[in-house]
Design a protein around this motif. Sequence first.
Motif, PDB file in Angstrom:
ATOM      1  N   UNK A  46      -0.456  -5.354  18.405  1.00 20.88           N
ATOM      2  CA  UNK A  46      -1.410  -6.464  18.530  1.00 20.88           C
ATOM      3  C   UNK A  46      -2.062  -6.563  19.885  1.00 20.88           C
ATOM      4  N   UNK A  47      -1.860  -5.547  20.730  1.00 21.45           N
ATOM      5  CA  UNK A  47      -2.476  -5.555  22.069  1.00 21.45           C
ATOM      6  C   UNK A  47      -3.981  -5.287  21.939  1.00 21.45           C
ATOM      7  N   UNK A  48      -4.323  -4.309  21.130  1.00 23.22           N
ATOM      8  CA  UNK A  48      -5.735  -3.977  20.886  1.00 23.22           C
ATOM      9  C   UNK A  48      -6.056  -4.112  19.397  1.00 23.22           C
ATOM     10  N   UNK A  49      -7.321  -4.359  19.104  1.00 21.80           N
ATOM     11  CA  UNK A  49      -7.797  -4.341  17.729  1.00 21.80           C
ATOM     12  C   UNK A  49      -8.524  -3.025  17.468  1.00 21.80           C
ATOM     13  N   UNK A  50      -8.348  -2.453  16.290  1.00 22.40           N
ATOM     14  CA  UNK A  50      -9.026  -1.184  16.001  1.00 22.40           C
ATOM     15  C   UNK A  50     -10.525  -1.400  15.798  1.00 22.40           C
ATOM     16  N   UNK A  51     -11.303  -0.365  16.053  1.00 17.17           N
ATOM     17  CA  UNK A  51     -12.727  -0.418  15.706  1.00 17.17           C
ATOM     18  C   UNK A  51     -12.839  -0.403  14.179  1.00 17.17           C
ATOM     19  N   UNK A  52     -14.005  -0.770  13.686  1.00 14.30           N
ATOM     20  CA  UNK A  52     -14.197  -0.781  12.235  1.00 14.30           C
ATOM     21  C   UNK A  52     -13.993   0.616  11.653  1.00 14.30           C
ATOM     22  N   UNK A  53     -14.474   1.638  12.353  1.00 16.14           N
ATOM     23  CA  UNK A  53     -14.333   3.019  11.894  1.00 16.14           C
ATOM     24  C   UNK A  53     -12.861   3.403  11.791  1.00 16.14           C
ATOM     25  N   UNK A  54     -12.081   3.037  12.814  1.00 11.86           N
ATOM     26  CA  UNK A  54     -10.642   3.334  12.804  1.00 11.86           C
ATOM     27  C   UNK A  54      -9.939   2.555  11.700  1.00 11.86           C
ATOM     28  N   UNK A  55     -10.345   1.291  11.519  1.00  9.54           N
ATOM     29  CA  UNK A  55      -9.743   0.455  10.495  1.00  9.54           C
ATOM     30  C   UNK A  55      -9.986   1.055   9.098  1.00  9.54           C
ATOM     31  N   UNK A  56     -11.189   1.556   8.884  1.00 11.73           N
ATOM     32  CA  UNK A  56     -11.506   2.209   7.606  1.00 11.73           C
ATOM     33  C   UNK A  56     -10.592   3.399   7.355  1.00 11.73           C
ATOM     34  N   UNK A  57     -10.382   4.207   8.410  1.00 14.44           N
ATOM     35  CA  UNK A  57      -9.521   5.386   8.273  1.00 14.44           C
ATOM     36  C   UNK A  57      -8.072   4.985   8.002  1.00 14.44           C
ATOM     37  N   UNK A  58      -7.616   3.923   8.665  1.00 10.85           N
ATOM     38  CA  UNK A  58      -6.243   3.440   8.451  1.00 10.85           C
ATOM     39  C   UNK A  58      -6.063   3.010   6.994  1.00 10.85           C
ATOM     40  N   UNK A  59      -7.046   2.257   6.486  1.00 14.33           N
ATOM     41  CA  UNK A  59      -6.971   1.789   5.092  1.00 14.33           C
ATOM     42  C   UNK A  59      -6.976   2.957   4.118  1.00 14.33           C
ATOM     43  N   UNK A  60      -7.762   3.966   4.436  1.00 17.39           N
ATOM     44  CA  UNK A  60      -7.857   5.137   3.565  1.00 17.39           C
ATOM     45  C   UNK A  60      -6.535   5.899   3.534  1.00 17.39           C
ATOM     46  N   UNK A  61      -5.951   6.132   4.703  1.00 12.09           N
ATOM     47  CA  UNK A  61      -4.704   6.902   4.792  1.00 12.09           C
ATOM     48  C   UNK A  61      -3.528   6.125   4.199  1.00 12.09           C
ATOM     49  N   UNK A  62      -3.469   4.814   4.471  1.00  9.52           N
ATOM     50  CA  UNK A  62      -2.354   4.001   3.972  1.00  9.52           C
ATOM     51  C   UNK A  62      -2.590   3.492   2.549  1.00  9.52           C
ATOM     52  N   UNK A  63      -3.801   3.753   2.036  1.00  7.58           N
ATOM     53  CA  UNK A  63      -4.152   3.355   0.660  1.00  7.58           C
ATOM     54  C   UNK A  63      -3.977   1.859   0.447  1.00  7.58           C
ATOM     55  N   UNK A  64      -4.629   1.086   1.301  1.00  6.01           N
ATOM     56  CA  UNK A  64      -4.599  -0.373   1.174  1.00  6.01           C
ATOM     57  C   UNK A  64      -6.024  -0.923   1.252  1.00  6.01           C
ATOM     58  N   UNK A  65      -6.174  -2.166   0.836  1.00  7.30           N
ATOM     59  CA  UNK A  65      -7.476  -2.833   0.879  1.00  7.30           C
ATOM     60  C   UNK A  65      -7.551  -3.723   2.126  1.00  7.30           C
ATOM     61  N   UNK A  66      -8.769  -4.121   2.516  1.00  7.40           N
ATOM     62  CA  UNK A  66      -8.904  -5.031   3.671  1.00  7.40           C
ATOM     63  C   UNK A  66      -8.105  -6.311   3.476  1.00  7.40           C
ATOM     64  N   UNK A  67      -8.148  -6.866   2.257  1.00  9.42           N
ATOM     65  CA  UNK A  67      -7.415  -8.112   1.998  1.00  9.42           C
ATOM     66  C   UNK A  67      -5.922  -7.954   2.226  1.00  9.42           C
ATOM     67  N   UNK A  68      -5.395  -6.788   1.847  1.00 11.32           N
ATOM     68  CA  UNK A  68      -3.958  -6.565   2.025  1.00 11.32           C
ATOM     69  C   UNK A  68      -3.578  -6.504   3.498  1.00 11.32           C
ATOM     70  N   UNK A  69      -4.462  -5.944   4.307  1.00 10.39           N
ATOM     71  CA  UNK A  69      -4.166  -5.835   5.739  1.00 10.39           C
ATOM     72  C   UNK A  69      -4.318  -7.171   6.463  1.00 10.39           C
ATOM     73  N   UNK A  70      -5.188  -8.032   5.959  1.00 13.24           N
ATOM     74  CA  UNK A  70      -5.527  -9.251   6.694  1.00 13.24           C
ATOM     75  C   UNK A  70      -5.026 -10.524   6.027  1.00 13.24           C
ATOM     76  N   UNK A  71      -4.271 -10.401   4.948  1.00 15.63           N
ATOM     77  CA  UNK A  71      -3.921 -11.595   4.177  1.00 15.63           C
ATOM     78  C   UNK A  71      -2.611 -12.231   4.607  1.00 15.63           C
ATOM     79  N   UNK A  72      -2.155 -11.938   5.799  1.00 14.01           N
ATOM     80  CA  UNK A  72      -0.886 -12.494   6.230  1.00 14.01           C
ATOM     81  C   UNK A  72       0.205 -11.461   6.126  1.00 14.01           C
ATOM     82  N   UNK A  73       1.422 -11.899   5.886  1.00 15.18           N
ATOM     83  CA  UNK A  73       2.547 -10.967   5.837  1.00 15.18           C
ATOM     84  C   UNK A  73       2.441 -10.077   4.605  1.00 15.18           C
ATOM     85  N   UNK A  74       2.499  -8.779   4.832  1.00 12.38           N
ATOM     86  CA  UNK A  74       2.365  -7.816   3.735  1.00 12.38           C
ATOM     87  C   UNK A  74       3.668  -7.751   2.955  1.00 12.38           C
TER      88      UNK A  74
END
Length: 211
Positions: A46-74
């Motif tokens: 939580x020190x840094x926030x990813x760029x949108x491009x990095x966030x897209x890649x993270x979601x793609x690799x981890x196979x999750x949706x934006x809502x899943x990453x940002x909806x609180x405790x996973x």
Amino acid sequence: MEHDTKKINFLGENIQTIRKHRKMKQQELADAIGINMQSLSKIERGVNYPTFDTLEKIMDVLEVTPNELLSGEWKFVQQAEKEVCKFLRTEERLNAELKHGHYDNFFDSEEEWLEYELEQLRKYITDYIKGEDIQASDLYPIKTFIQHLKFQKVLDRYDDLYSMDMFGESTDGHKYGTPYQVVKRINPNSKEDMELLREVLKDSHFDNGDE
């Protein structure tokens, strides 16, 4: 704005939780998304926030949706729920189309609609049969069901077939004639019957051209 900040604070923690759930090491995820491990570590803490491009890649690799990453405790259960909901939505769409498709789509005739409906059902069944993990044993219940339907069709026609065999006519009263039965009913003294005989023999490829 405060609500958004609260949501974003879960981001790093969720990325770390999901990564571990996927049994990926920090270095593996960093390599997969094209950043160094130190940068990923800061994102997960939580020190840094990813760029949108990095966030897209993270979601793609981890196979999750934006809502899943940002909806609180996973929660792990979300994955099962997601699969079930996806299946139910797909099934519901097909059921709705088969039920109302005739009225919602443009077809020139009833026959066109019935052909389309049959094609959709063929595709639905074929998709299941061609599944990568399908085994012969999975199809035996389907075979049994179809076997029952096929036999039921024979039973449904039994009375009609019996009537044809016994009386030479269907239950609807239509004469059941074959070329061979026509020949047996021929009267050699009837000009009309002899003409009919010639037609039957001609159609049956037995006519030798003799008068």
